[in-house]
Write a protein that holds these residues in place. Structure first.
Motif, short mmCIF file in Angstrom:
data_model
loop_
_atom_site.label_atom_id
_atom_site.label_comp_id
_atom_site.label_asym_id
_atom_site.label_seq_id
_atom_site.Cartn_x
_atom_site.Cartn_y
_atom_site.Cartn_z
N VAL A 12 0.86 -1.17 0.00
CA VAL A 12 0.00 0.00 0.00
C VAL A 12 0.90 1.22 0.00
O VAL A 12 1.81 1.32 0.84
CB VAL A 12 -0.93 0.02 1.23
CG1 VAL A 12 -1.81 1.26 1.19
CG2 VAL A 12 -1.78 -1.24 1.27
N THR A 13 0.69 2.12 -0.91
CA THR A 13 1.53 3.30 -1.01
C THR A 13 0.69 4.52 -1.28
O THR A 13 -0.45 4.43 -1.76
CB THR A 13 2.58 3.11 -2.11
OG1 THR A 13 3.54 4.17 -2.05
CG2 THR A 13 1.93 3.15 -3.50
N GLU A 14 1.25 5.67 -0.97
CA GLU A 14 0.55 6.92 -1.23
C GLU A 14 0.81 7.38 -2.65
O GLU A 14 1.92 7.18 -3.19
CB GLU A 14 1.01 7.99 -0.24
CG GLU A 14 0.59 7.72 1.20
CD GLU A 14 1.06 8.82 2.13
OE1 GLU A 14 0.69 8.79 3.31
OE2 GLU A 14 1.84 9.71 1.68
N LYS A 15 -0.16 8.00 -3.23
CA LYS A 15 -0.02 8.58 -4.56
C LYS A 15 1.22 9.46 -4.61
O LYS A 15 1.48 10.26 -3.70
CB LYS A 15 -1.27 9.40 -4.89
CG LYS A 15 -1.24 10.11 -6.22
CD LYS A 15 -2.51 10.92 -6.41
CE LYS A 15 -2.44 11.76 -7.68
NZ LYS A 15 -3.66 12.58 -7.87
N GLY A 16 2.00 9.27 -5.66
CA GLY A 16 3.20 10.08 -5.86
C GLY A 16 4.48 9.41 -5.39
O GLY A 16 5.59 9.85 -5.76
N LYS A 17 4.35 8.36 -4.59
CA LYS A 17 5.54 7.64 -4.12
C LYS A 17 6.02 6.65 -5.18
O LYS A 17 5.26 6.23 -6.05
CB LYS A 17 5.22 6.87 -2.83
CG LYS A 17 4.74 7.74 -1.69
CD LYS A 17 5.89 8.37 -0.96
CE LYS A 17 5.39 9.04 0.31
NZ LYS A 17 6.48 9.68 1.06
#
Lengths: 115, 111
Positions: A12-17
């Motif tokens: 799970v990652t944040e947008k932009g990473k």
């Protein structure tokens, strides 16, 4: 024997990473494929490695996607500046050589969720 | 443009019945047509495959029927069992280059 392994199993990652997905093919397999499987969709070809030949990158959806294969074995798929539409299961498959590439052995996949 | 079209999207069959999944393609250069079976949380696994020089191939309860002139091929699962419940994908390739997959059929075999 050991099959194709992929890590992590979930990400799970944040947008932009940026994210890196790893594939360990079956030992001795020279062909390696990456696919993307979106919810309710079939498998979308991304990139193909065969031995020391230049990879077939024709399926990569944008220049944010890249992949490398070190020493003809382990492969890493990198997605830069992740977007929500990148959320999918990323599958890796390996095969003994191109003539037998139809006998693809798939890993369990990495489920990527971009929030 | 979708290279391989698969139907139905989902299928419910009673135990002992016949499951039929259909695929159609456009590219006449395709020369290899595999079917994959995928269970939840697992990668697809090759089930059975056919080349266009034969019209039918059978392996146990699984049969591929191939119609070259119609550019269609189908998977038949005879005596369907609850353990066959999975998602099935057809695919096509040209001389083992890129593989084009159908969108999948989720099969549910009722006991």
């Amino acid at each position: 024997g050991a099959g194709v392994s992929q890590s992590p199993s979930n990400k799970v990652t944040e947008k932009g990473k940026d994210v890196e997905l790893r594939c360990d093919p079956i030992s001795g397999h020279t062909a390696l494929y990456w696919y993307r499987q979106s919810l309710g969709q079939g498998l979308e070809f991304l990139i193909y490695f065969q031995g020391n030949s230049a990879p077939d990158k024709s399926g990569l959806p944008s220049d944010r996607f890249s992949a490398e294969r070190t020493g003809g074995s382990v492969s890493t798929l990198t997605i830069q500046r992740t977007q929500q539409e990148d959320s999918a299961v990323y599958l890796c498959a390996s095969a003994r050589d191109k003539r037998e590439v139809h006998e693809q052995y798939f890993g369990p996949g990495t489920r990527l969720t971009v929030t | 443009q979708q290279q391989v079209k698969q139907s139905p999207q989902s299928l419910i069959v009673q135990k002992g019945g016949i499951s039929i999944i259909n695929c159609a393609y456009e590219n006449t250069a395709f020369d290899y047509f595999p079917w994959y079976q995928q269970f939840p949380g697992k990668g697809p696994a090759l089930l059975i495959a056919i080349r266009p020089d034969v019209s039918e191939k059978k392996e146990g309860r699984f049969t591929i029927s191939f119609n070259k002139s119609a550019k269609q091929f189908s998977l038949h699962i005879m005596d369907s069992q609850p353990g066959d419940s999975a998602t099935y994908f057809c695919a096509a390739s040209n001389s083992f280059n890129k593989f084009y997959f159908g969108s999948g059929t989720k099969l549910n075999v009722k006991p």
